[in-house]
Design an enzyme around this catalytic site. Structure first.
Site, PDB file in Angstrom:
ATOM      1  N   TYR A 214      69.099-100.527 -43.548  1.00  0.00           N
ATOM      2  CA  TYR A 214      69.890-101.740 -43.337  1.00  0.00           C
ATOM      3  C   TYR A 214      69.678-102.733 -44.476  1.00  0.00           C
ATOM      4  CZ  TYR A 214      71.052-100.194 -38.640  1.00  0.00           C
ATOM      5  OH  TYR A 214      71.556 -99.477 -37.583  1.00  0.00           O
TER       6      TYR A 214
ATOM      7  N   CYS B 128      73.513 -96.627 -31.789  1.00  0.00           N
ATOM      8  CA  CYS B 128      72.434 -97.482 -32.281  1.00  0.00           C
ATOM      9  C   CYS B 128      71.106 -96.737 -32.368  1.00  0.00           C
ATOM     10  CB  CYS B 128      72.286 -98.683 -31.351  1.00  0.00           C
ATOM     11  SG  CYS B 128      70.863 -99.731 -31.718  1.00  0.00           S
TER      12      CYS B 128
END
Length: 366
Positions: free
Chosen positions: A226, A66
């Site tokens: 994203y 992440c």
């Protein structure tokens, strides 16, 4: 009639819980197809009466995959906090977190000696190497979700990083930007190495520049990849993609003239940009369709990545195997059979010469 109402209420409650439990894949505006990240729900700080500064009271839960969590991990290592704050590293591939109740998938704990794990759809075999089990040994905690439910969560998005208070058994904070600031300054008096204790990644004289840079990098680059990858309309993708590469061009221009984003020293702004750039060519170009240009094609940006990667504490926060396994195996809707692409040349490990851009021609060190 008497049993119908409770049954309806139970069904409605379960439907509500199902909607509430979500991942980033669910945060798409259905009217436009644009990805809209929800704000973090836990924003307390260490240093007050509720969460005093104490050695080994807190645990930082992260994923090496992440980018938001690895912002915190890089700072954790740069500040020498491994003897002050406990650390847990989850398995890179999501799993069903409560299969008897809902379809949520999320981060799972693992021991490095555990057998490999499959993805949520049952495909693949992914090593537990590099994982660190929960050092608090909390009862009933198998997934990151369990920490949230222990904290009485009502938000339903079970993300990392998590800064957890082992005394109150609650989440202090799950916003990476906040955690980075706390790691940078809140624990200095407990750090053994005075050089690392004095390191300031958010110095007062650069804060205005850092804040302005962070705003641009977050929306257009960190979140921008994203917005490209999770877009569900061509218009939403096109808008995000244009903003992403305009921001990368702007950073290329800055870094052609300056060694780091805000001058001659590394700041939190550089850490925040780096975590996206190091993943860009290997993952985002393929997976999120950010294929207009690779970072390797940008002369300044690519050498900047090599520069930052050469710092041992930053390099320690990068695990390309975890990165690839997470992205290519955790989202069956995007990659149904969990096929992980072959590796290319790790160009970020090559030598750089950016130290020549500073007033003193030396390699950056803590």
């Amino acid at each position: 009639m008497g049993s119908t109402i409770p049954q309806q209420q139970a069904a409605e409650q379960q439907a509500t819980l199902g909607r509430r439990r979500r991942t980033a894949l669910d945060e798409v505006d259905t009217s436009t197809g644009a990805f809209k990240r929800k704000p973090s729900a836990y924003r307390d700080i260490v240093g007050g009466d509720a969460h005093p500064v104490e050695k080994n009271r807190y645990c930082l839960y992260i994923s090496l995959a992440c980018p938001w969590a690895c912002r915190c991990l890089a700072v954790y290592y740069m500040k020498g906090l491994d003897s002050v704050i406990q650390l847990s590293i989850v398995h890179p591939v999501w799993a069903r977190t409560n299969p008897d109740k809902d379809s949520h998938t999320g981060w799972q704990f693992a021991d490095p000696d555990d057998p490999p794990k499959a993805n949520p759809a049952g495909y693949g075999s992914f090593s537990c190497e590099g994982c660190i089990p929960d050092p608090l040994h909390l009862d009933g905690v198998t997934y990151i979700r369990d920490l949230y439910e222990m904290s009485g969560d009502t938000n339903g998005k079970y993300t990392v990083p998590v800064l957890f208070d082992s005394v109150t058994r609650t989440i202090v904070n799950n916003e990476s930007a906040d955690i980075v600031r706390m790691l940078n300054a809140s624990f200095n008096q407990l750090i053994d190495d005075p050089h690392k204790a004095s390191l300031d990644l958010y110095p007062p004289d650069l804060r205005e520049s850092i804040n302005t840079t962070n705003d641009m990098v977050y929306e257009s680059i960190n979140n921008g990849v994203y917005r490209c990858g999770f877009a569900k309309s061509q218009e939403a993708y096109d808008e995000a993609n244009a903003e992403l590469f305009a921001a990368l061009d702007r950073c290329e221009d800055i870094l052609t003239r300056s060694r780091y984003l805000c001058g001659d020293t590394i700041t939190e702004a550089d850490i925040r940009l780096f975590v996206t750039l190091i993943r860009f060519d290997t993952v985002y170009v393929v997976y999120f369709k950010t294929s207009k240009k690779t970072i390797r094609e940008y002369p300044a940006l690519s050498d900047y990545v090599r520069d930052l990667y050469s710092v041992p504490e930053i390099r320690q926060s990068v695990d390309m195997k975890h990165i690839k396994h997470h992205y290519f195996a955790s989202h069956p809707t995007l990659n149904p059979y969990a096929i992980v692409p072959a590796d290319g040349h790790p160009w970020w490990e090559d030598d750089h010469a950016r130290y020549k851009m500073t007033k003193q021609a030396v390699a950056w060190s803590i």
